[in-house]
Design a protein around this motif. Structure first.
Motif, PDB file in Angstrom:
ATOM      1  N   GLU A 178       0.755  -1.167  -0.025  1.00 44.88           N
ATOM      2  CA  GLU A 178      -0.168   0.044   0.091  1.00 44.88           C
ATOM      3  C   GLU A 178       0.899   1.325   0.051  1.00 44.88           C
ATOM      4  O   GLU A 178       1.871   1.418   0.614  1.00 44.88           O
ATOM      5  N   SER A 202      -3.536   3.215   8.936  1.00 40.77           N
ATOM      6  CA  SER A 202      -4.033   4.275   8.401  1.00 40.77           C
ATOM      7  C   SER A 202      -4.875   5.086   9.370  1.00 40.77           C
ATOM      8  O   SER A 202      -4.716   6.078   9.273  1.00 40.77           O
ATOM      9  N   GLY A 203      -5.577   4.286  10.354  1.00 45.36           N
ATOM     10  CA  GLY A 203      -6.312   4.897  11.518  1.00 45.36           C
ATOM     11  C   GLY A 203      -5.416   5.582  12.515  1.00 45.36           C
ATOM     12  O   GLY A 203      -5.522   6.841  12.667  1.00 45.36           O
ATOM     13  N   ARG A 263      -4.326  -6.457   5.210  1.00 46.27           N
ATOM     14  CA  ARG A 263      -5.386  -5.417   5.176  1.00 46.27           C
ATOM     15  C   ARG A 263      -5.780  -4.940   6.365  1.00 46.27           C
ATOM     16  O   ARG A 263      -5.824  -3.583   6.517  1.00 46.27           O
ATOM     17  N   ALA A 264      -5.705  -5.934   7.353  1.00 47.13           N
ATOM     18  CA  ALA A 264      -6.318  -5.281   8.734  1.00 47.13           C
ATOM     19  C   ALA A 264      -5.074  -4.569   9.176  1.00 47.13           C
ATOM     20  O   ALA A 264      -5.403  -3.484  10.007  1.00 47.13           O
ATOM     21  N   TYR A 290      -2.803  -2.784   7.562  1.00 45.86           N
ATOM     22  CA  TYR A 290      -2.898  -1.434   7.069  1.00 45.86           C
ATOM     23  C   TYR A 290      -3.972  -0.639   7.483  1.00 45.86           C
ATOM     24  O   TYR A 290      -3.682   0.632   7.516  1.00 45.86           O
ATOM     25  N   GLY A 291      -4.974  -1.291   7.750  1.00 49.61           N
ATOM     26  CA  GLY A 291      -6.179  -0.387   8.181  1.00 49.61           C
ATOM     27  C   GLY A 291      -6.041   0.257   9.609  1.00 49.61           C
ATOM     28  O   GLY A 291      -6.338   1.362   9.846  1.00 49.61           O
ATOM     29  N   GLU A 292      -5.244  -0.418  10.404  1.00 49.91           N
ATOM     30  CA  GLU A 292      -4.843   0.176  11.583  1.00 49.91           C
ATOM     31  C   GLU A 292      -3.836   1.131  11.576  1.00 49.91           C
ATOM     32  O   GLU A 292      -3.875   2.254  12.375  1.00 49.91           O
TER      33      GLU A 292
END
Length: 435
Positions: A303, A382-383, A375-376, A378-380
């Motif tokens: 990403e 990004s958050g 993905r999980a 990367y979501g963390e």
């Protein structure tokens, strides 16, 4: 090529891809040796309602290729340099290593990326953030003309004067507008540079991050740099200094003289004892040694988050989340933007997010994990970055399928969507553009 592209045999017949994490199983495989082969393949696909995917080296494979027509452009690898005009004409299969080697005898260099085995054309269509980016801008902004086959099977020569809107969109808009068979690019007068990397023990990653962020506020536009954090495998081919260790490095490319380069990097050396220090003057042809990207194919997911800026606290949190304690092996790269990247060239291109401060690249090895877990994570991340995330960088989203959300600002995305509907109404190259 015959008028009917041949059916691919089992997977062994598909040319090897640098990205091995996703299957490539097309209904038809076309190994293009001429631009006319590409044209025939596109006409065939349109006639039979098949999707078209172009494939050069496979570094930026967006995900699995299931069905459709795969057009392999690897054989279109010609490189011609005009030293007087300071340009190079490069085929769709040419790598940056080949372009760099062809330009070097004339004291010229392309605006290439860190890996010599990456396809130069596909890299440039996505914008092209190179090792000299802060001084010279995006590679896409140095394109002079393109040869492209659009969904109607028409080969077009695209310049600022001929089809200016398509010229705008191809440079930074990616691959949804056709198959580019060659392009003419501008070269820069660079024969040597001062560069390399200085590596520190990963236990000091947060400290190095903080010092790096502070340092980037002081450097000139003629210096492009990045910070990388990664665990090195415990293998004999890895240098002993970093073998089996978690390492954070700062990589530098500077076109000024070596004495000034030494002065500029002094604050980095003052951080403390280094595991490795390869900063030196070098011919431009040795520039791939700055990043030492892996030369072997492997499975990965990635990403690219474009950031307005970054502070030490959030930077340290990124390293904590993606570091040795993460559920999978990750590589973090933070690239300093600004300088010429923030310029507005004429003619304009579709390259987005020019006012960004940094690019955060995340790459995860898929051998020991799965895509949902990555993905999980990367979501963390990004958050944790929150409002600092400005968008996503198409060239650094590996394996993410055709998700285009965040690649461009709303107005640019709307303009690109209009171009896609005009030149590819049937979605031959991927369907509607979603910003």
């Amino acid at each position: 090529m015959s008028s009917s592209p041949h059916r691919s045999q089992p997977e062994a017949s598909v040319p090897a891809s640098f990205q091995t994490g996703f299957p490539i199983r097309p209904d038809r495989l076309v190994e293009a040796r001429t631009a006319d082969d590409v044209r025939e393949a596109v006409v065939y696909a349109a006639r039979h309602g098949l999707r078209v995917t172009a494939h050069a080296t496979g570094h930026g494979l967006p995900g699995a290729v299931e069905g459709g027509v795969l057009v392999v452009t690897r054989a279109l690898d010609a490189v011609t340099v005009d030293p007087v005009a300071r340009t190079a004409t490069i085929g769709a299969g040419a790598t940056w290593g080949a372009v760099t080697a062809a330009a070097a005898p004339y004291g010229l260099a392309p605006l290439n990326g860190s890996s010599p085995s990456v396809g130069a054309v596909s890299y440039t269509l996505g914008g092209g953030l190179g090792i000299l980016a802060r001084e010279f801008g995006y590679a896409a902004d140095h394109v002079r003309s393109l040869e492209v086959v659009t969904a109607d099977g028409v080969p077009r020569r695209v310049t600022p004067e001929r089809e200016p809107e398509l010229f705008w969109g191809l440079r930074g808009g990616g691959r949804r507008l056709g198959v580019v068979t060659s392009m003419e690019i501008g070269l820069v007068a660079v024969e040597r540079l001062y560069g390399g990397a200085i590596a520190f023990d990963g236990g000091r990653a947060a400290e190095v991050m903080a010092r790096y962020l502070e340092w980037t506020r002081t450097v000139p536009a003629s210096l492009t740099s990045s910070l990388a954090a990664l665990p090195y495998p415990d293998l004999p081919q890895v240098p002993e200094e970093v073998r089996g260790r978690y390492v954070v490095s700062v990589r530098v490319a500077f076109t000024g003289d070596a004495a000034e380069g030494e002065r500029l990097v002094a604050p980095l050396r003052a951080v403390g004892p280094a595991l490795e220090d390869s900063l030196r003057e070098m011919p431009y042809t040795e520039s791939p040694t700055i990043h030492n990207d892996p030369p072997f194919p492997h499975a990965y997911y990635g990403e690219g988050l474009v950031l307005r800026g970054l502070d030490a606290e959030r930077g340290g949190r990124v390293l904590e989340l993606a570091g040795p304690g993460a559920p999978m092996m990750n590589v973090v790269q933070l690239t300093h933007l600004g300088g010429a990247l923030a310029g507005r060239p004429e003619p304009a291109s579709a390259v987005p997010h020019r006012d960004a401060g940094f690019l955060l690249g995340l790459i995860s090895v898929l051998d020991t994990t799965d895509v949902p877990s990555v993905r999980a994570l990367y979501g963390e991340i990004s958050g944790a970055l929150g409002p600092l995330v400005q968008g996503r960088a198409a060239n650094f989203c590996f394996g993410g399928g055709d998700r285009t959300h965040g690649f461009h600002e709303p107005e640019t995305a709307k303009r690109l969507a209009g171009l896609v509907s005009q030149y590819d109404p049937a979605g031959l190259f991927g369907g509607p553009y979603e910003g």
